[in-house]
Design a protein around this motif. Structure first.
Motif, mmCIF file in Angstrom:
data_model
loop_
_atom_site.group_PDB
_atom_site.id
_atom_site.type_symbol
_atom_site.label_atom_id
_atom_site.label_comp_id
_atom_site.label_asym_id
_atom_site.label_seq_id
_atom_site.Cartn_x
_atom_site.Cartn_y
_atom_site.Cartn_z
ATOM 1 N N ALA A 70 0.834 -1.206 0.000
ATOM 2 C CA ALA A 70 0.000 0.000 0.000
ATOM 3 C C ALA A 70 0.866 1.253 0.000
ATOM 4 N N GLY A 71 1.938 1.241 0.749
ATOM 5 C CA GLY A 71 2.863 2.372 0.746
ATOM 6 C C GLY A 71 3.492 2.587 -0.620
ATOM 7 N N ARG A 72 3.823 1.495 -1.308
ATOM 8 C CA ARG A 72 4.410 1.617 -2.647
ATOM 9 C C ARG A 72 3.402 2.193 -3.633
ATOM 10 N N ARG B 132 1.616 -4.055 -10.836
ATOM 11 C CA ARG B 132 0.903 -5.301 -11.136
ATOM 12 C C ARG B 132 1.664 -6.503 -10.598
ATOM 13 N N GLN B 133 3.006 -6.459 -10.694
ATOM 14 C CA GLN B 133 3.804 -7.536 -10.114
ATOM 15 C C GLN B 133 3.656 -7.562 -8.592
ATOM 16 N N GLY B 134 3.549 -6.364 -8.008
ATOM 17 C CA GLY B 134 3.334 -6.302 -6.561
ATOM 18 C C GLY B 134 2.013 -6.924 -6.153
ATOM 19 N N LEU B 135 0.977 -6.698 -6.956
ATOM 20 C CA LEU B 135 -0.304 -7.351 -6.683
ATOM 21 C C LEU B 135 -0.172 -8.865 -6.778
ATOM 22 N N ALA B 136 0.598 -9.330 -7.772
ATOM 23 C CA ALA B 136 0.819 -10.778 -7.905
ATOM 24 C C ALA B 136 1.571 -11.324 -6.695
ATOM 25 N N ARG C 193 -9.551 -20.982 3.520
ATOM 26 C CA ARG C 193 -9.484 -19.839 2.605
ATOM 27 C C ARG C 193 -10.399 -18.712 3.084
ATOM 28 N N ALA C 194 -11.584 -19.082 3.588
ATOM 29 C CA ALA C 194 -12.510 -18.064 4.069
ATOM 30 C C ALA C 194 -11.933 -17.322 5.276
ATOM 31 N N ALA C 195 -11.251 -18.055 6.171
ATOM 32 C CA ALA C 195 -10.654 -17.410 7.347
ATOM 33 C C ALA C 195 -9.578 -16.414 6.939
ATOM 34 N N VAL C 196 -8.787 -16.778 5.936
ATOM 35 C CA VAL C 196 -7.754 -15.855 5.451
ATOM 36 C C VAL C 196 -8.398 -14.669 4.740
ATOM 37 N N ASP C 197 -9.372 -14.947 3.873
ATOM 38 C CA ASP C 197 -10.003 -13.880 3.099
ATOM 39 C C ASP C 197 -10.688 -12.867 3.998
ATOM 40 N N ALA C 198 -11.261 -13.320 5.115
ATOM 41 C CA ALA C 198 -11.951 -12.406 6.018
ATOM 42 C C ALA C 198 -11.006 -11.339 6.552
ATOM 43 N N LEU C 199 -9.735 -11.661 6.691
ATOM 44 C CA LEU C 199 -8.760 -10.698 7.209
ATOM 45 C C LEU C 199 -8.052 -9.928 6.105
ATOM 46 N N VAL C 200 -8.020 -10.489 4.912
ATOM 47 C CA VAL C 200 -7.163 -9.940 3.862
ATOM 48 C C VAL C 200 -7.949 -9.223 2.774
ATOM 49 N N ASN C 201 -9.192 -9.654 2.525
ATOM 50 C CA ASN C 201 -9.928 -9.187 1.352
ATOM 51 C C ASN C 201 -10.037 -7.675 1.262
ATOM 52 N N ASP C 202 -10.390 -7.003 2.365
ATOM 53 C CA ASP C 202 -10.621 -5.565 2.319
ATOM 54 C C ASP C 202 -9.375 -4.824 1.845
ATOM 55 N N GLN C 203 -8.234 -5.164 2.419
ATOM 56 C CA GLN C 203 -7.004 -4.468 2.050
ATOM 57 C C GLN C 203 -6.603 -4.776 0.616
ATOM 58 N N VAL C 204 -6.705 -6.052 0.227
ATOM 59 C CA VAL C 204 -6.300 -6.422 -1.132
ATOM 60 C C VAL C 204 -7.244 -5.797 -2.158
ATOM 61 N N THR C 205 -8.561 -5.773 -1.869
ATOM 62 C CA THR C 205 -9.516 -5.159 -2.796
ATOM 63 C C THR C 205 -9.244 -3.670 -2.950
ATOM 64 N N ALA C 206 -8.915 -3.011 -1.839
ATOM 65 C CA ALA C 206 -8.590 -1.586 -1.911
ATOM 66 C C ALA C 206 -7.339 -1.354 -2.751
ATOM 67 N N GLN D 175 -6.194 -3.302 -5.157
ATOM 68 C CA GLN D 175 -6.523 -3.560 -6.548
ATOM 69 C C GLN D 175 -7.264 -2.374 -7.157
ATOM 70 N N GLY D 176 -8.157 -1.746 -6.370
ATOM 71 C CA GLY D 176 -8.865 -0.570 -6.873
ATOM 72 C C GLY D 176 -7.928 0.589 -7.138
ATOM 73 N N LYS D 177 -6.962 0.802 -6.235
ATOM 74 C CA LYS D 177 -6.000 1.891 -6.442
ATOM 75 C C LYS D 177 -5.160 1.667 -7.693
ATOM 76 N N VAL D 178 -4.675 0.445 -7.861
ATOM 77 C CA VAL D 178 -3.837 0.160 -9.035
ATOM 78 C C VAL D 178 -4.664 0.283 -10.311
#
Length: 610
Positions: free
Chosen positions: A180-182, A262-266, A547-560, A562-565
């Protein structure tokens, strides 16, 4: 007067001296063999890091030979058995190097060789603080730390209800926060670069100038006015060209920056995949991939074999250093500090120890069932002085009841630019001990099998392989544990219990610091297919929970992120080409007016194209 006789000997002194020499000879005859035997046991035990026993040792001074009987070398990892036993060993020595306190063996003969025999009493444990003891601990720790082996069966799948994850445990969250900082810094940098071009002000002034020139009449401006208008137009056109060049550079920078993002997202997504695997590990999921099955069943056994080979290779390197290096060894014990003796080898000198040739020739049984021959040559403690690699070649049949075919080749080259130690062995018809499968309540007895082993250490690079080929494998289970076993364990048991064939192969590669291990067996595909068929649906459900347990903690930040990029991509993908088009249009309009003004100023004379 009788003349005094010349006395050559003082008999009163010669008598005690002769008595002392006779006593010394008697002590040598009585105790020399015992002292030499105990010293040999001590030195070999310290060298190998395990107990070495010698039943008898006889020095034949007249023949410059030594006879050794009942040699036993204990296994440092299994105190109840011997690595090998030798009935009798005869060493024919070169007497000349003995004057320099050096041992050169012209010929060695051995009989009564046996391997992996049971000891009458457990061996004494090695001193953990000795060099060999520390080396054994280091190689055992190396095997534990450098190889991450999958586990085939852990908990019961049908008992998994929930999973609570600590956000600090997830690498994807850390990666997303760092990324996110990058993204923010990249966005700010591109925006500042675009703002620094001041394109809007340049476009507005260019359009205003073009509009004013279009409404002007060159005849009314006069020569001076036309000259000033042409100069102003040319200056603005130059500014437009410079802005276009800067804009093209910014486009290239934006493309590179967006590719990096894009590589950072990957990378964040890859971290999320690792978190999925981590969460599944917390749930105790079995591995259903065929390559992981072999590593789970036989990986630990493989690392044990390679660890032992590395221990002996490093032991050889410790006592047979490459090149003409000084050899440090503990100095003699004194009242003051013992210190260290440093020996600097010299060219064209005898090494401290040299076995020029050795021979092991065994024949036993009425029909000669045991016929084994081994040749050793050029084994020395200072190979740089001798200049030849140590070699061992052995082949034949051993054990009169059920002969075992043995083929063995070893080489140690510790001189030149590329020191190397290698061993290749193959045993056919050998009765291998039972193999307990980790985490599972059963084991396999390979029976009479063919076993192969190869190991190479060249510098820090490793290479090796071991394999088992058996058509007489039998399986046994702990009935009590099996009755309470999970679905995975019972499934594996149903697959393997009816198999008589066993094929296992492990391959070692890489370096000591970064080793690689691949393990395959004929059980892999059969077990993987059966597990996927029987428990695949249950595993899929539990994997979904992880996967659901991980996504519950990670999805919001990763979606944000992806939207910024995506926003940056859309912004610069649309805006920069549009800005370039507006600059082109402004330049075209000004150049058209410039041509009109220049034509009027020259009275219709055709000027070079701009």
């Amino acid at each position: 007067m009788t003349p005094a006789r010349l006395k050559i000997f003082r008999w009163r002194a010669v008598g005690p001296l002769l008595l002392f020499l006779v006593l010394l000879a008697v002590l040598w005859v009585v105790f020399a063999d015992t002292i030499a035997r105990r010293q040999a046991e001590s030195n070999l035990s310290q060298l190998l890091g395990t107990e070495v026993d010698i039943a008898s040792l006889r020095i034949r001074e007249a023949d410059a030979a030594v006879d050794i009987g009942g040699l036993q070398i204990a296994d440092p990892r299994h105190r109840e058995r011997n690595l090998l036993e030798a009935g009798t060993i005869t060493l024919d020595l070169d007497p000349i190097p003995l004057t320099e306190k050096k041992l050169v063996v012209d010929d060695l003969r051995l009989s009564g060789l046996r391997f992996l025999t049971t000891r009458k009493r457990p061996a004494r444990p090695a001193d953990p603080n000795s060099p060999a003891g520390r080396l054994l601990q280091e190689t055992e720790q190396w095997a534990r730390d450098k190889f991450e082996l999958p586990k085939l069966a852990l908990g019961r799948i049908d008992t998994v209800k929930s999973l609570v994850l600590n956000p600090d445990q997830l690498g994807s969250l850390k990666a997303a926060q760092a990324f996110a900082g990058r993204v923010d810094s990249t966005s700010d940098g591109l925006q500042q670069a675009l703002t620094g071009l001041q394109l809007q002000g340049l476009l507005d002034s260019s359009r205003t100038l073009a509009s004013r020139l279009a409404q002007s009449d060159p005849k009314q401006l006069g020569v001076a006015g036309v000259r000033d208008a042409i100069a102003s137009t040319r200056s603005t056109v130059d500014r437009l060209k410079q802005a276009k060049t800067q804009l093209a550079g910014l486009e290239q920078s934006a493309k590179a920056a967006l590719t990096t993002l894009r590589q950072g997202l990957a990378d964040v997504d890859a971290a999320r995949q690792r978190d999925y695997a981590f969460a599944q590990g917390l749930l105790g999921l079995p591995s259903l991939d065929a390559p992981n099955v072999g590593a789970a069943l036989f990986g630990r056994l493989s690392t044990d074999y390679f660890q032992q080979a590395l221990f002996y290779a490093r032991t050889v390197q410790r006592y047979v250093p490459p090149g003409l290096q000084p050899w440090n060894r503990p100095g003699p014990k004194r009242t003051r500090m013992a210190g260290t003796s440093v020996e600097f080898p010299k060219h064209e000198a005898y090494p401290r120890f040299l076995l020029r040739h050795g021979e092991i020739d065994l024949a036993a049984g009425a029909a000669g069932q045991s016929q084994f021959r081994a040749d050793l040559a050029d084994i020395t403690s200072q190979p740089a002085l001798y200049g030849r690699p140590a070699r061992l070649l052995a082949s034949g049949r051993m054990d009169s009841d059920q002969p075992v075919r043995v083929d063995l080749a070893a080489m140690s080259r510790h001189f030149g630019k590329s020191p190397k130690d290698s061993l290749v062995a193959r045993l056919s018809g050998v009765n291998l001990p039972s193999i307990h499968l980790p985490e599972l309540p059963f084991s396999v007895n390979p029976g009479r099998s063919t076993a192969g082993f190869a190991f190479t250490l060249a510098g820090d690079r490793l290479g090796g392989a071991w394999e088992i080929i058996s058509d007489q494998a039998t399986w046994s289970a702990d009935s009590g544990r099996l009755a309470q076993a999970s679905l995975v364990e019972n499934t594996v048991w149903r697959v393997v219990s009816g198999l008589a064939q066993l094929r296992v192969r492990a391959e070692l590669g890489g370096t000591i610091e970064h080793p690689t291990l691949q393990v395959r067996s004929n059980l892999d595909d059969a077990i993987a297919a059966r597990l996927k068929g029987l428990v695949g649906e249950e595993v899929a459900k539990v994997e979904g929970k992880a996967r659901a347990a991980v996504d519950a903690l990670v999805n919001d930040q990763v979606t944000a992120l992806q939207g910024k990029v995506s926003g940056l991509e859309n912004q610069f993908a649309d805006r920069l080409p549009a800005d370039r088009g507006r600059l082109d249009e402004a330049q075209r309009q000004l150049e058209a007016q410039l041509k009109r003004l220049a034509g009027s100023a020259t009275g219709g004379i055709r000027l070079p194209k701009l």
